[in-house]
Design a protein around this motif. Structure first.
Motif, PDB file in Angstrom:
ATOM      1  N   LEU A  62       0.821  -1.212   0.000  1.00  0.00           N
ATOM      2  CA  LEU A  62       0.000   0.000   0.000  1.00  0.00           C
ATOM      3  C   LEU A  62       0.857   1.264   0.000  1.00  0.00           C
ATOM      4  O   LEU A  62       0.422   2.312  -0.491  1.00  0.00           O
ATOM      5  CB  LEU A  62      -0.925   0.006   1.223  1.00  0.00           C
ATOM      6  N   ASN A  66       1.652   2.310  -5.797  1.00  0.00           N
ATOM      7  CA  ASN A  66       1.203   3.375  -6.696  1.00  0.00           C
ATOM      8  C   ASN A  66       2.230   4.501  -6.757  1.00  0.00           C
ATOM      9  O   ASN A  66       2.769   4.923  -5.729  1.00  0.00           O
ATOM     10  CB  ASN A  66      -0.141   3.942  -6.239  1.00  0.00           C
ATOM     11  N   ILE A  71      -1.412   4.435  -0.093  1.00  0.00           N
ATOM     12  CA  ILE A  71      -2.863   4.252   0.014  1.00  0.00           C
ATOM     13  C   ILE A  71      -3.222   4.118   1.485  1.00  0.00           C
ATOM     14  O   ILE A  71      -2.581   3.358   2.221  1.00  0.00           O
ATOM     15  CB  ILE A  71      -3.319   2.997  -0.753  1.00  0.00           C
ATOM     16  N   PHE A  76      -8.546   1.693   1.799  1.00  0.00           N
ATOM     17  CA  PHE A  76      -8.353   0.510   0.964  1.00  0.00           C
ATOM     18  C   PHE A  76      -9.259  -0.631   1.420  1.00  0.00           C
ATOM     19  O   PHE A  76      -9.877  -1.319   0.588  1.00  0.00           O
ATOM     20  CB  PHE A  76      -6.891   0.064   1.018  1.00  0.00           C
ATOM     21  N   SER A  77      -9.345  -0.850   2.716  1.00  0.00           N
ATOM     22  CA  SER A  77     -10.119  -1.973   3.248  1.00  0.00           C
ATOM     23  C   SER A  77     -11.594  -1.860   2.883  1.00  0.00           C
ATOM     24  O   SER A  77     -12.202  -2.816   2.381  1.00  0.00           O
ATOM     25  CB  SER A  77      -9.958  -2.042   4.768  1.00  0.00           C
ATOM     26  N   GLN A  80     -12.058  -1.929  -1.066  1.00  0.00           N
ATOM     27  CA  GLN A  80     -11.890  -3.275  -1.606  1.00  0.00           C
ATOM     28  C   GLN A  80     -13.090  -4.153  -1.275  1.00  0.00           C
ATOM     29  O   GLN A  80     -13.575  -4.914  -2.119  1.00  0.00           O
ATOM     30  CB  GLN A  80     -10.610  -3.904  -1.052  1.00  0.00           C
ATOM     31  N   MET A  91      -9.934  -1.406  -8.174  1.00  0.00           N
ATOM     32  CA  MET A  91      -9.039  -1.413  -7.018  1.00  0.00           C
ATOM     33  C   MET A  91      -8.270  -0.114  -6.926  1.00  0.00           C
ATOM     34  O   MET A  91      -8.086   0.590  -7.923  1.00  0.00           O
ATOM     35  CB  MET A  91      -8.050  -2.577  -7.113  1.00  0.00           C
ATOM     36  N   LEU A  92      -7.816   0.185  -5.725  1.00  0.00           N
ATOM     37  CA  LEU A  92      -6.978   1.367  -5.528  1.00  0.00           C
ATOM     38  C   LEU A  92      -5.547   1.114  -5.973  1.00  0.00           C
ATOM     39  O   LEU A  92      -4.807   2.062  -6.238  1.00  0.00           O
ATOM     40  CB  LEU A  92      -7.004   1.782  -4.054  1.00  0.00           C
ATOM     41  N   CYS A  93      -5.155  -0.150  -6.046  1.00  0.00           N
ATOM     42  CA  CYS A  93      -3.820  -0.497  -6.548  1.00  0.00           C
ATOM     43  C   CYS A  93      -3.845  -0.505  -8.074  1.00  0.00           C
ATOM     44  O   CYS A  93      -4.722  -1.132  -8.680  1.00  0.00           O
ATOM     45  CB  CYS A  93      -3.391  -1.871  -6.030  1.00  0.00           C
TER      46      CYS A  93
END
Length: 265
Positions: A62, A66, A71, A76-77, A80, A91-93
């Motif tokens: 995280l 990126n 993140i 993120f949790s 996702q 996704m944030l990734c």
């Protein structure tokens, strides 16, 4: 002659008795369906957050995956969990689930959310209602009658609640399609460079994840372009027929359509 009593003047118990089992079933579903949605999203969001707190590898991912910056773990949790449950595939990734190729926990959490929110939703919902029926004591006959009504006449209560036969058929097709995708992933790609560096444990969990995700959500744990063309073809067919099991179950369990056919005979 007395004027009829307005329904607003009735107590909850009186409405329950007058409305019958179908009214009570709808009342349960009004609470159960939102609780199912929010419960899964929030519960698995905390599972993701606990995993990140316990895993230095996840924290590094995280922080560095990126180019735009780290993140936030909480964001993120929940993102996702919500994305997986709604089968969004976002996704944030930037690299999707590729950074977690060797991390079973987030893959398992995401797989379960994908299934609970889409393909296995009707299966889970019926199982929850069946469990509630079994756990309801005999001293509450009205509640047991309502739950039994939901199990015996599910399509009178909810569009995606199916009878036992259709639910078993849906479960069988889900298992068969997933197994075909999974076996094709393992059998057709084990010598290709796309799986280099992955031990067999990671290959098995990654193959299962990709089999479930490709058909429904769209997350990627490996590069799909580098897979064997045979595997890609299996994935295309699985995506094409992904809606049919649920659609056929809905069609076959439509009580009003069945009644109409019987009348025509």
């Amino acid at each position: 002659m007395r004027e009829p009593i307005d329904k607003s003047q009735l107590t909850r118990e009186q409405r329950y008795r007058i409305g019958g089992a179908e009214y009570r079933a709808l009342d349960i579903l009004v609470k159960l369906v939102p609780a199912y949605y929010l419960g899964n999203v929030i519960l698995f969001a905390f599972f993701f957050r606990i995993y990140i707190a316990c895993s230095t590898y996840a924290q590094d991912v995280l922080r560095t995956t990126n180019a735009t910056g780290p993140i936030d773990p909480w964001f993120f949790s929940f993102f996702q969990s919500l994305s997986a449950f709604n089968n969004l595939g976002i996704m944030l990734c930037d690299a999707s689930m590729v950074p977690f190729q060797n991390a079973p926990a987030p893959l398992i959490f995401t797989m379960l959310l994908i299934l609970f929110g889409n393909t296995a939703y009707a299966i889970n919902l019926r199982f929850i209602i069946w469990s509630m029926y079994k756990l309801t004591p005999l001293s509450r006959p009205m509640r047991r009658e309502t739950l039994r009504y939901m199990l015996d006449h599910p399509r009178r209560c909810y569009t995606t609640l199916f009878p036992s036969t259709q639910t078993r058929w849906l479960l069988l097709t889900l298992v068969v399609i997933t197994l075909v995708e999974w076996v094709s992933f393992l059998a057709l790609n084990y010598w290709l460079p796309v799986l280099d560096g992955l031990n067999w444990g990671s290959r098995i969990i990654d193959g299962l994840f990709q089999s479930i995700s490709t058909r429904n959500a769209g997350f990627a744990v490996i590069s799909l372009m580098d897979l064997n063309p045979g595997t890609q073809l299996v994935y295309i067919v699985a995506m094409y027929i992904s809606v049919y099991p649920v659609a056929i179950s809905m069609r076959n369990s439509n009580v009003y359509q069945v009644k109409k056919k019987k009348k025509n005979r």
